[in-house]
Design a protein around this motif. Structure first.
Motif, mmCIF file in Angstrom:
data_model
loop_
_atom_site.group_PDB
_atom_site.id
_atom_site.type_symbol
_atom_site.label_atom_id
_atom_site.label_comp_id
_atom_site.label_asym_id
_atom_site.label_seq_id
_atom_site.Cartn_x
_atom_site.Cartn_y
_atom_site.Cartn_z
ATOM 1 N N VAL A 94 -4.534 2.231 9.648
ATOM 2 C CA VAL A 94 -5.806 2.937 9.501
ATOM 3 C C VAL A 94 -6.003 3.396 8.057
ATOM 4 O O VAL A 94 -7.081 3.250 7.475
ATOM 5 N N GLU A 95 -4.932 3.949 7.478
ATOM 6 C CA GLU A 95 -5.021 4.468 6.106
ATOM 7 C C GLU A 95 -5.412 3.362 5.132
ATOM 8 O O GLU A 95 -6.229 3.568 4.238
ATOM 9 N N THR A 96 -4.822 2.194 5.315
ATOM 10 C CA THR A 96 -5.121 1.073 4.422
ATOM 11 C C THR A 96 -6.573 0.677 4.548
ATOM 12 O O THR A 96 -7.276 0.479 3.556
ATOM 13 N N ARG A 97 -7.027 0.592 5.793
ATOM 14 C CA ARG A 97 -8.410 0.183 6.023
ATOM 15 C C ARG A 97 -9.368 1.178 5.369
ATOM 16 O O ARG A 97 -10.318 0.807 4.699
ATOM 17 N N ARG A 98 -9.084 2.461 5.564
ATOM 18 C CA ARG A 98 -9.950 3.494 4.996
ATOM 19 C C ARG A 98 -9.963 3.423 3.467
ATOM 20 O O ARG A 98 -11.009 3.509 2.846
ATOM 21 N N PHE A 99 -8.769 3.222 2.913
ATOM 22 C CA PHE A 99 -8.670 3.143 1.459
ATOM 23 C C PHE A 99 -9.478 1.969 0.924
ATOM 24 O O PHE A 99 -10.250 2.100 -0.024
ATOM 25 N N PHE A 123 -5.830 -8.073 2.394
ATOM 26 C CA PHE A 123 -7.225 -7.693 2.235
ATOM 27 C C PHE A 123 -8.083 -8.136 3.422
ATOM 28 O O PHE A 123 -9.077 -7.497 3.746
ATOM 29 N N ALA A 124 -7.684 -9.230 4.077
ATOM 30 C CA ALA A 124 -8.486 -9.746 5.200
ATOM 31 C C ALA A 124 -8.288 -8.885 6.449
ATOM 32 O O ALA A 124 -9.256 -8.534 7.130
ATOM 33 N N SER A 125 -7.049 -8.565 6.762
ATOM 34 C CA SER A 125 -6.810 -7.836 8.010
ATOM 35 C C SER A 125 -5.738 -6.773 7.851
ATOM 36 O O SER A 125 -4.606 -6.950 8.297
ATOM 37 N N PRO A 126 -6.105 -5.678 7.178
ATOM 38 C CA PRO A 126 -5.132 -4.599 7.050
ATOM 39 C C PRO A 126 -4.816 -3.993 8.419
ATOM 40 O O PRO A 126 -5.708 -3.878 9.253
ATOM 41 N N VAL A 127 -3.559 -3.638 8.626
ATOM 42 C CA VAL A 127 -3.131 -3.167 9.938
ATOM 43 C C VAL A 127 -3.337 -1.656 10.076
ATOM 44 O O VAL A 127 -3.927 -1.176 11.033
ATOM 45 N N PHE A 176 0.852 -1.190 0.000
ATOM 46 C CA PHE A 176 0.000 0.000 0.000
ATOM 47 C C PHE A 176 0.889 1.241 0.000
ATOM 48 O O PHE A 176 1.659 1.468 0.941
ATOM 49 N N VAL A 177 0.800 2.003 -1.080
ATOM 50 C CA VAL A 177 1.664 3.179 -1.225
ATOM 51 C C VAL A 177 0.837 4.437 -1.025
ATOM 52 O O VAL A 177 -0.145 4.673 -1.728
ATOM 53 N N ASP A 178 1.222 5.253 -0.060
ATOM 54 C CA ASP A 178 0.513 6.515 0.176
ATOM 55 C C ASP A 178 1.419 7.443 0.979
ATOM 56 O O ASP A 178 2.326 6.993 1.685
ATOM 57 N N GLU A 211 2.304 -0.150 4.187
ATOM 58 C CA GLU A 211 2.037 -1.506 4.635
ATOM 59 C C GLU A 211 2.208 -2.467 3.474
ATOM 60 O O GLU A 211 1.852 -2.139 2.343
ATOM 61 N N SER A 212 2.767 -3.630 3.729
ATOM 62 C CA SER A 212 2.789 -4.641 2.678
ATOM 63 C C SER A 212 2.615 -6.007 3.303
ATOM 64 O O SER A 212 3.124 -6.263 4.391
#
Lengths: 243, 275
Positions: free
Chosen positions: A231-236, A225-229, A209-211, A217-218
């Motif tokens: 917050v930004e990833t989850r929101r995205f 996709f099951a358990s992103p750590v 995840f690039v932001d 996160e990678s």
């Protein structure tokens, strides 16, 4: 395949698009870069493709540092295949000539042999009979398939795809994604930037995840996709998977 | 059948038609071949009658002008030769200048920019006079024809440079990226990717420029190069037959420029279908 980024900085007009990125990754076949627009995905892709050099830091692929000198970088690019979002093909050349050009003038393949290779690649990608057409006469999906054929004709180690389906309608998108999936199954190393989350989940071994100028996160695709750590990833993911 | 006027807003019919309808309106359908043919016949007859009534009294000296036909012929051949040579040379100058204007080496880039802006800002007559009586004289270059072709080429080269530069800049960023991505070097990129696309784009304006060169070559008569205009002027001085000298002059130029113009239109039409 190993990729490591060591303090990588890339700035455009004072804005640090990649801000001291440190990252190590090891994956079997396929890496997918995902994230919001303007987050630095394409910039990172261009560094990995050897089209740009970082302002600071080093990019290592399988332990080898990418050179900074344009000639050495060009030699590196000859071992890769790159496909952009659109306008990859040269409009004044037929599909076949588009594939033949780099084979003859970059890789020193004889013309007759180059034509055979080009034809066999078009056939492999179900484009037989389209070789004589100029890009303007092909559909968007056919154009991207020809572009992928050109990128693969010299058997590159790595295939880099920068949003290869973003300019296509859904039908053509699946036509191109099917092809990329087949390549992956055949063992081709692929790094891809994509907005197709379903595809990333199915095809990628590793998703990054690039932001905000870095890799936040990678993780292996299923885990990502099951358990992103973050917050930004989850929101995205929430936003992009909402509809 | 309802009357179309019924669907119009109240008061619409009171809006008057635009005044010069025959000038401003676009044709709603192509004219019939018969109408076109009749219009052409009528116009040719009309204009011919006008010219006959107006000028027939002053045109009666064809015989003495005819004796100078060799002078005309030589002038015409010279004009063609000068134009062809200037086209080749100005194309070369144009390509080099266009590349120089994109060079990372600043002195080269600025020199090219200064050349283009200066030449495009000066009338051709000024360049011809200054180039021949000024520069060529100072360095002792006496070959009028050579000087003339060089000046014309430098003049036209500045315009061609701008066409080529615009052509190069119109090739999208992604084409350069694609060329680099497949491993082409700079020279190869220009040769296999950029110039083929630029050529297709600038062929129509380039053909127009060729037509301009033919017409502009007439100005070289002021430094005594025996091209077509110079020849016609000579015949006029020798025979005192102005019309009889200058009508063939005009026809000779049109015989060169009209085919070029038709060719340009043909190229433009072909390009439209191809892209």
């Amino acid at each position: 395949m190993n990729i490591s980024l060591d303090g990588v900085v890339k700035a455009f007009g004072g804005q640090r698009v990649l801000d001291s990125v440190n990252w190590q990754a090891c994956f079997e076949h396929t890496l997918a870069l995902v994230g919001p627009s303007g987050g630095g995905k394409s910039t990172l892709m261009r560094l990995l493709a050897g089209l740009d050099t970082p302002d600071e830091g080093r990019v290592l692929i399988d332990g080898l540092e990418l050179p900074r000198d344009e000639n050495a970088l060009r030699a590196y690019r000859c071992g890769t295949g790159i496909v952009f979002q659109s306008f990859n093909l040269f409009p004044h050349l037929s599909a076949l000539e588009n594939i033949i050009l780099p084979l003859v003038h970059v890789h020193g393949v004889e013309r007759v042999r180059a034509r055979e290779i080009a034809s066999s690649h078009l056939e492999r990608f179900r484009l037989e009979g389209q070789g004589h057409k100029q890009p303007a006469l092909l559909s968007g999906g056919q154009r991207q398939r020809v572009a992928i054929a050109r990128a693969l004709a010299h058997n590159p180690k790595i295939l880099l795809l920068d949003e290869p389906t973003s300019a296509l309608d859904p039908e053509m998108t699946s036509e191109v994604l099917d092809l990329i999936g087949e390549l992956r199954d055949a063992g081709q190393w692929i790094i891809l930037v994509t907005h197709e989350m379903g595809f990333a989940r199915h095809t990628a071994d590793l998703v990054a995840f690039v932001d905000k100028g870095g890799i936040l996160e990678s993780a292996p695709a299923s885990e990502f996709f099951a358990s992103p750590v973050k917050v930004e990833t989850r929101r995205f993911l929430e936003k992009i998977l909402k509809y | 059948m309802p009357n179309p006027v019924d669907f119009m807003a109240p008061g619409f019919s009171s809006i008057s038609r635009d005044f010069p309808g025959f000038l401003l309106d676009r044709p709603s359908k192509p004219a019939s071949p018969l109408a076109k043919g009749l219009a052409i016949i009528f116009l040719v007859a009309g204009y011919s009658l006008f010219c006959w009534l107006a000028f027939s009294k002053s045109i009666e000296n064809w015989e003495s002008v005819y004796e100078f036909r060799i002078t005309f012929w030589n002038g015409w051949i010279n004009t063609i030769g000068i134009s062809a040579a200037a086209l080749g040379l100005s194309l070369l100058i144009g390509i080099i200048t266009a590349l120089a204007r994109r060079s990372p080496f600043l002195p080269l880039r600025y020199s090219a920019a200064a050349y283009v802006e200066t030449v495009r800002g000066l009338p051709l007559v000024v360049l011809v006079l200054f180039g021949f009586y000024g520069v060529a004289n100072a360095v002792g270059w006496q070959d009028r024809l050579g000087v003339g072709i060089t000046i014309l080429s430098l003049f036209s080269g500045a315009y061609i440079a701008e066409m080529i530069r615009a052509g190069i800049e119109s090739v999208s960023r992604s084409q350069w990226d694609s060329a680099r991505a497949i491993g082409l070097g700079s020279f190869q990129t220009y040769r296999f990717v950029i110039f083929p696309q630029v050529t297709r784009q600038i062929l129509p304006p380039l053909a127009g420029q060729f037509s301009s060169i033919i017409k502009d070559s007439s100005l070289l008569y002021i430094i005594g190069i025996p091209e077509l205009t110079f020849a016609a002027n000579q015949v006029n001085s020798a025979t005192y037959s102005t019309f009889e000298s200058f009508v063939p002059l005009g026809i000779c130029y049109l015989a060169l420029t009209l085919p070029v113009s038709l060719w340009t239109k043909w190229i433009e039409r072909r390009m439209r279908y191809e892209t």
